[in-house]
Design a protein around this motif. Structure first.
Motif, PDB file in Angstrom:
ATOM      1  N   LEU A  41      22.780  47.211  23.322  1.00 25.53           N
ATOM      2  CA  LEU A  41      22.184  46.052  23.976  1.00 25.53           C
ATOM      3  C   LEU A  41      21.019  46.471  24.877  1.00 25.53           C
ATOM      4  O   LEU A  41      19.947  45.847  24.870  1.00 25.53           O
ATOM      5  N   VAL A  42      21.202  47.569  25.635  1.00 23.95           N
ATOM      6  CA  VAL A  42      20.134  48.072  26.503  1.00 23.95           C
ATOM      7  C   VAL A  42      18.940  48.514  25.662  1.00 23.95           C
ATOM      8  O   VAL A  42      17.784  48.289  26.039  1.00 23.95           O
ATOM      9  N   SER A  43      19.195  49.124  24.528  1.00 24.25           N
ATOM     10  CA  SER A  43      18.121  49.562  23.641  1.00 24.25           C
ATOM     11  C   SER A  43      17.295  48.362  23.161  1.00 24.25           C
ATOM     12  O   SER A  43      16.069  48.418  23.106  1.00 24.25           O
ATOM     13  N   LEU A  44      17.982  47.272  22.834  1.00 32.17           N
ATOM     14  CA  LEU A  44      17.285  46.060  22.395  1.00 32.17           C
ATOM     15  C   LEU A  44      16.435  45.472  23.523  1.00 32.17           C
ATOM     16  O   LEU A  44      15.311  45.012  23.296  1.00 32.17           O
ATOM     17  N   TYR A  45      16.962  45.499  24.748  1.00 32.00           N
ATOM     18  CA  TYR A  45      16.211  44.997  25.894  1.00 32.00           C
ATOM     19  C   TYR A  45      14.941  45.807  26.115  1.00 32.00           C
ATOM     20  O   TYR A  45      13.866  45.253  26.391  1.00 32.00           O
ATOM     21  N   ILE A  65      11.903  55.734  28.241  1.00 30.16           N
ATOM     22  CA  ILE A  65      13.274  55.292  28.522  1.00 30.16           C
ATOM     23  C   ILE A  65      13.986  54.885  27.238  1.00 30.16           C
ATOM     24  O   ILE A  65      15.154  55.211  27.009  1.00 30.16           O
ATOM     25  N   SER A  66      13.263  54.178  26.370  1.00 28.60           N
ATOM     26  CA  SER A  66      13.827  53.735  25.098  1.00 28.60           C
ATOM     27  C   SER A  66      14.255  54.919  24.239  1.00 28.60           C
ATOM     28  O   SER A  66      15.330  54.903  23.622  1.00 28.60           O
ATOM     29  N   GLN A  67      13.432  55.958  24.203  1.00 21.23           N
ATOM     30  CA  GLN A  67      13.767  57.148  23.422  1.00 21.23           C
ATOM     31  C   GLN A  67      15.018  57.835  23.959  1.00 21.23           C
ATOM     32  O   GLN A  67      15.867  58.307  23.188  1.00 21.23           O
ATOM     33  N   ILE A  68      15.134  57.907  25.284  1.00 19.12           N
ATOM     34  CA  ILE A  68      16.321  58.526  25.894  1.00 19.12           C
ATOM     35  C   ILE A  68      17.576  57.724  25.562  1.00 19.12           C
ATOM     36  O   ILE A  68      18.618  58.290  25.215  1.00 19.12           O
ATOM     37  N   ILE A  69      17.460  56.394  25.648  1.00 24.74           N
ATOM     38  CA  ILE A  69      18.607  55.534  25.336  1.00 24.74           C
ATOM     39  C   ILE A  69      19.022  55.702  23.879  1.00 24.74           C
ATOM     40  O   ILE A  69      20.216  55.828  23.562  1.00 24.74           O
ATOM     41  N   ASN A  70      18.049  55.696  22.974  1.00 21.79           N
ATOM     42  CA  ASN A  70      18.362  55.819  21.553  1.00 21.79           C
ATOM     43  C   ASN A  70      18.976  57.173  21.217  1.00 21.79           C
ATOM     44  O   ASN A  70      19.882  57.269  20.382  1.00 21.79           O
ATOM     45  N   GLN A  71      18.488  58.237  21.874  1.00 23.14           N
ATOM     46  CA  GLN A  71      19.067  59.557  21.655  1.00 23.14           C
ATOM     47  C   GLN A  71      20.499  59.610  22.187  1.00 23.14           C
ATOM     48  O   GLN A  71      21.391  60.179  21.559  1.00 23.14           O
ATOM     49  N   LEU A  73      22.490  57.072  22.432  1.00 24.81           N
ATOM     50  CA  LEU A  73      23.299  56.263  21.521  1.00 24.81           C
ATOM     51  C   LEU A  73      23.661  57.061  20.274  1.00 24.81           C
ATOM     52  O   LEU A  73      24.795  57.001  19.784  1.00 24.81           O
ATOM     53  N   GLN A  74      22.713  57.834  19.769  1.00 25.27           N
ATOM     54  CA  GLN A  74      22.973  58.667  18.606  1.00 25.27           C
ATOM     55  C   GLN A  74      24.019  59.738  18.918  1.00 25.27           C
ATOM     56  O   GLN A  74      24.938  59.978  18.116  1.00 25.27           O
ATOM     57  N   ASP A  75      23.893  60.357  20.089  1.00 23.04           N
ATOM     58  CA  ASP A  75      24.864  61.375  20.503  1.00 23.04           C
ATOM     59  C   ASP A  75      26.248  60.763  20.678  1.00 23.04           C
ATOM     60  O   ASP A  75      27.260  61.380  20.313  1.00 23.04           O
ATOM     61  N   LEU A  76      26.294  59.567  21.240  1.00 21.79           N
ATOM     62  CA  LEU A  76      27.569  58.890  21.454  1.00 21.79           C
ATOM     63  C   LEU A  76      28.246  58.562  20.126  1.00 21.79           C
ATOM     64  O   LEU A  76      29.458  58.738  19.975  1.00 21.79           O
ATOM     65  N   ARG A  77      27.470  58.086  19.170  1.00 22.79           N
ATOM     66  CA  ARG A  77      28.032  57.765  17.856  1.00 22.79           C
ATOM     67  C   ARG A  77      28.570  59.012  17.174  1.00 22.79           C
ATOM     68  O   ARG A  77      29.620  58.980  16.520  1.00 22.79           O
ATOM     69  N   SER A  78      27.854  60.116  17.332  1.00 20.01           N
ATOM     70  CA  SER A  78      28.305  61.381  16.747  1.00 20.01           C
ATOM     71  C   SER A  78      29.615  61.835  17.375  1.00 20.01           C
ATOM     72  O   SER A  78      30.545  62.267  16.679  1.00 20.01           O
ATOM     73  N   LEU A  79      29.698  61.729  18.710  1.00 16.36           N
ATOM     74  CA  LEU A  79      30.924  62.109  19.414  1.00 16.36           C
ATOM     75  C   LEU A  79      32.080  61.197  19.023  1.00 16.36           C
ATOM     76  O   LEU A  79      33.197  61.656  18.784  1.00 16.36           O
TER      77      LEU A  79
END
Length: 220
Positions: A41-45, A65-71, A73-79
């Protein structure tokens, strides 16, 4: 009394492994369903802010900021995927060992051969987990210490009551009386065998190789 305490300790260790497995899966699902959704949701905002903003300097900051959030999110999905991976529960032990064999052979340091005389074996999560970890430990130690060229793995149902795991390498071997209790992971493999109530034996001969045998009684 001592035997009862030993049995109790084995059952306690097995139960702890089951609880740990269930807990990790729950944490993984919570990360995916709760934290993951919020980050999405934050990424979409931030993407919306980036689209609406017309000030170059601000847009650059928002993009960072968007790049950090997306990275993140990717790390979280992997974990989350790692924690919820039910690989051991869902797959047969022969598949799990074959995957380990294929992975080892891909490095081309030592040729591992796996044979078995069945397709399905009635093992629970703890039994499969311990059996796989013992196999991994032996392979890693053989490649690291024995300078072997070949490892042979045999997993067979020997009769109506027992199954047997036998792993052999053709490395330099070692003298068990001259190594410490922690040498080449002996303690780890032996303890894991004890957790599932399996018989453990390991023999090694200088310049010939090492053989590990695990025997476990089948469920009634």
């Amino acid at each position: 009394m001592e035997i009862k305490n030993e049995i109790h300790q084995k059952e306690l260790l097995a139960t702890q492994l089951e609880i740990q497995h269930a807990t990790m899966q729950q944490i993984g699902r919570e990360l995916h369903d709760n934290i993951g959704q919020k980050l999405t949701l934050v990424s979409l905002y931030t993407q919306q802010l980036l689209y609406e903003n017309r000030v170059p300097e601000v847009s650059e900051r928002i993009d960072q900021i968007s790049q950090i959030i997306n990275q993140s999110l990717q790390d979280l999905r992997s974990l989350s995927k790692t924690l919820t991976d039910d690989n051991i529960s869902q797959k047969e032990i022969v598949t799990l060992i074959q995957e380990e064999v294929d992975n080892t052979n891909s490095f081309k340091k030592c040729m591992v051969t796996f044979q078995h005389n069945f397709e399905n074996l009635d093992l629970d999560f703890v039994q499969k987990n311990m059996l796989l970890r013992i196999t991994q430990e032996f392979i890693q130690n053989s490649i690291k210490h024995s300078r072997c060229k070949n490892i042979f793995i045999d997993l067979n149902i020997s009769d109506d009551y027992f199954w047997e795991l036998k792993i052999t390498d053709n490395g330099v071997g070692f003298d068990r009386s001259r190594i410490t209790s922690n040498g080449i992971g002996l303690t780890n493999m032996k303890n894991r065998a004890e957790i599932i109530g399996a018989d453990f034996s390991l023999e090694s001969k200088k310049n010939i190789g090492t053989t590990l045998i695990i025997i476990l009684k089948k469920k009634a």
